[in-house]
Design a protein around this motif. Sequence first.
Motif, PDB file in Angstrom:
ATOM      1  N   HIS A  17      -7.126   2.452  -0.180  1.00 52.77           N
ATOM      2  CA  HIS A  17      -8.467   2.166  -0.700  1.00 52.77           C
ATOM      3  C   HIS A  17      -8.869   0.722  -0.419  1.00 52.77           C
ATOM      4  O   HIS A  17      -8.063  -0.192  -0.509  1.00 52.77           O
ATOM      5  CB  HIS A  17      -8.489   2.387  -2.217  1.00 52.77           C
TER       6      HIS A  17
ATOM      7  N   LYS B 156      -5.763   5.921 -10.209  1.00 46.29           N
ATOM      8  CA  LYS B 156      -4.952   5.715  -8.999  1.00 46.29           C
ATOM      9  C   LYS B 156      -3.777   4.774  -9.260  1.00 46.29           C
ATOM     10  O   LYS B 156      -2.967   4.510  -8.369  1.00 46.29           O
ATOM     11  CB  LYS B 156      -5.815   5.166  -7.851  1.00 46.29           C
TER      12      LYS B 156
ATOM     13  N   ARG C  64       2.605   4.219   2.050  1.00 42.60           N
ATOM     14  CA  ARG C  64       2.222   4.725   3.373  1.00 42.60           C
ATOM     15  C   ARG C  64       0.720   4.529   3.568  1.00 42.60           C
ATOM     16  O   ARG C  64      -0.052   4.653   2.612  1.00 42.60           O
ATOM     17  CB  ARG C  64       2.557   6.212   3.482  1.00 42.60           C
TER      18      ARG C  64
ATOM     19  N   PHE D  15       0.801  -1.228   0.000  1.00 39.64           N
ATOM     20  CA  PHE D  15       0.000   0.000   0.000  1.00 39.64           C
ATOM     21  C   PHE D  15       0.833   1.278   0.000  1.00 39.64           C
ATOM     22  O   PHE D  15       0.302   2.364  -0.170  1.00 39.64           O
ATOM     23  CB  PHE D  15      -0.914   0.035   1.236  1.00 39.64           C
TER      24      PHE D  15
HETATM   25  C1  LIG Z   1      -3.954   8.399  -1.997  1.00 39.63           C
HETATM   26  S1  LIG Z   1      -2.502   7.517  -2.162  1.00 39.63           S
HETATM   27  C2  LIG Z   1      -2.364   6.706  -0.627  1.00 39.63           C
HETATM   28  C3  LIG Z   1      -1.035   7.010   0.037  1.00 39.63           C
HETATM   29  C4  LIG Z   1       0.122   6.341  -0.623  1.00 39.63           C
HETATM   30  N1  LIG Z   1       0.134   4.956  -0.289  1.00 39.63           N
HETATM   31  C5  LIG Z   1       1.431   7.000  -0.209  1.00 39.63           C
HETATM   32  O1  LIG Z   1       2.371   6.299   0.142  1.00 39.63           O
HETATM   33  O2  LIG Z   1       1.517   8.224  -0.288  1.00 39.63           O
HETATM   34  C6  LIG Z   1      -3.031   6.285  -3.280  1.00 39.63           C
HETATM   35  C7  LIG Z   1      -1.961   5.332  -3.679  1.00 39.63           C
HETATM   36  O3  LIG Z   1      -1.743   4.377  -2.633  1.00 39.63           O
HETATM   37  C8  LIG Z   1      -1.621   3.062  -3.171  1.00 39.63           C
HETATM   38  N2  LIG Z   1      -2.802   2.275  -2.763  1.00 39.63           N
HETATM   39  C9  LIG Z   1      -3.880   2.717  -2.063  1.00 39.63           C
HETATM   40  N3  LIG Z   1      -4.760   1.732  -1.855  1.00 39.63           N
HETATM   41  C10 LIG Z   1      -4.263   0.636  -2.440  1.00 39.63           C
HETATM   42  C11 LIG Z   1      -4.721  -0.705  -2.576  1.00 39.63           C
HETATM   43  N4  LIG Z   1      -5.891  -1.099  -2.094  1.00 39.63           N
HETATM   44  N5  LIG Z   1      -3.919  -1.581  -3.230  1.00 39.63           N
HETATM   45  C12 LIG Z   1      -2.737  -1.188  -3.747  1.00 39.63           C
HETATM   46  N6  LIG Z   1      -2.244   0.076  -3.664  1.00 39.63           N
HETATM   47  C13 LIG Z   1      -2.993   0.975  -3.018  1.00 39.63           C
HETATM   48  C14 LIG Z   1      -1.591   3.238  -4.671  1.00 39.63           C
HETATM   49  O4  LIG Z   1      -0.265   3.422  -5.066  1.00 39.63           O
HETATM   50  C15 LIG Z   1      -2.377   4.509  -4.875  1.00 39.63           C
HETATM   51  O5  LIG Z   1      -2.067   5.166  -6.061  1.00 39.63           O
END
Ligand SMILES: C[S@@+](CC[C@H](N)C(=O)[O-])C[C@H]1O[C@@H](n2cnc3c(N)ncnc32)[C@H](O)[C@@H]1O
Length: 530
Positions: free
Chosen positions: A251, A304, A59, A57
């Motif tokens: 998400h 995303k 962060r 995921f």
């Molecule tokens: C709004 S950001 C969340 C924060 C991000 N993880 C960070 O390190 O800044 C959204 C990104 O998080 C990751 N992400 C969020 N939910 C995910 C999920 N269910 N599965 C895989 N990657 C996810 C993806 O890279 C996505 O584009």
Amino acid sequence: MSLEESPITCNLFRAKSSQICGGCEEVFNFEMEYQNKEWSIHKTSCKPYKIVSNEKFGRCLVATRNLKPGEIIFGENATIVGPKQGCRPCCLKCFTSLDSVASLFRCPGCNFPFCQEQCAKSPEHEAECVVLSRARSCISINDMSKSHPVYQCITPLRCILLKSTQPKLFEAFSGLVHHNDLRRQTQMWRIYQVNIVQFLRNVCGLANQFSEEEIHAACGVLDVNAFEIRLPGSKRQQVLGLFPIASMMSHRCVSNTHHVIDSNTYEMTVRASVPIKKGEQLFTTYTLPLDGTNDRRSVLRQSKMFECDCPRCSDPTECLTFLSALRCPRCPIGIMLPIRPLEENETEWQCSPCSYQLDAADVTQLIDQLKEEFENIGPKDVEKLEEFLSRHASSLHPNHFLFTSVRQSLSQLYGRDERYLLNTLTMEQLERKVSICQQLLSVADVVEPGLTRLRGVTLYELYAPMLLLAKRTYEAGHCTLAEFKERIVAVEAILSEATKILLLEDPASTEGAACAVQALNQIQRWIASL
Ligand SMILES: C[S@@+](CC[C@H](N)C(=O)[O-])C[C@H]1O[C@@H](n2cnc3c(N)ncnc32)[C@H](O)[C@@H]1O
């Protein structure tokens, strides 16, 4: 899954005396002499969540203690607010739709239309006006009913201008994920290159200040992290806001949090929507929960940049809601589901009892055709919506997302549309409204569980026809007083839950909350007098 702690969490290490924080339940080892000082530092930083990092995921947020439904996890203000891509012309300050404004005010600097002079002269417009005024000759926004491409560059421009106006905020902004590496190959990148990057660098003269990569990164940060802000009334434009803590939430297609954004202050409040245990990850939903798996995964892939493999997406039945399921064309009771739901373009769809199969392409063609038919129905055409439900009952599962969308519209139209006002509905129509709301709730309970807007609004729609049915039945002498009371008490329970949820929503966007409180008081007084 291992969730490694990031250094952001509070860690005060000194041996000798231990205490457990009642807020975040973290254990602290204090040197006695520093105890009071360290404790007061901790008290100000103690939060019911922490940011951790994870391979899958990136962060993300996890709960640092058990959370009850409705409990506030955090609140924060938007660092940037601006128009969403593809919006119709709106005031750049208050986002009022300009097609509803009788006399527009054109900014003397950049020629952008505003709803009034005061908005054009707001300090928020100052820095961007200097940049946009260099493109003054190209800014001719005259048709207020159609989207204009120049609005695409406003929110990214606001982001990059933070570099000089608010360097600290810009630093925080620059730390958000933009996925430039993955977005580079997409069609969206090419559109941004022309409409935003080239416009800002070549026409607005920012080439010396910002590289192409930096402007694309701002667009990426917005696409990946921004939240939609629902504004009421004539501001029902789509507006985006960046919320740095909330943007750390991962998400999942069935989330465990719920957020509300105040449409006046742009302050977001994030609450637990269901019970959350200490150590559990906090999830929000980046997509529409009532969409089917293929649509949700496609949005997540395109905007995303990840493939969702959450429990709901991996389950062909979508947690037994059957939101994407079809009826078998060969046998009367069969339900067709994708064999491998995460391979939407390749998977066969199979009927459970008779094993009849359809290709993914056949299913896509059918659904696209029905989507088009649905989109062509007028939004208030009750008869056509009902007809759609009966005409396709042999093709789609009763809970199919298209039927669920139709039911969402009907749940509002019965009782509110001028041709179907509540008091004029027949008993049959009241029962229809009740059954539509109950079916919607059975889906909402699974895909948007707990204290969520969809449940609040649907429960609110459910109470009135139930009340009227009970009243009319009693007045016609078709039930005893005891049975009547029992029905009213059940209605009170429904309205009480609806009220609890609606009171958590933005007061400006749900006039329902005030009406619900009033109706609940009335019912309670009525029950007491029976
Ligand atoms: C709004 S950001 C969340 C924060 C991000 N993880 C960070 O390190 O800044 C959204 C990104 O998080 C990751 N992400 C969020 N939910 C995910 C999920 N269910 N599965 C895989 N990657 C996810 C993806 O890279 C996505 O584009």
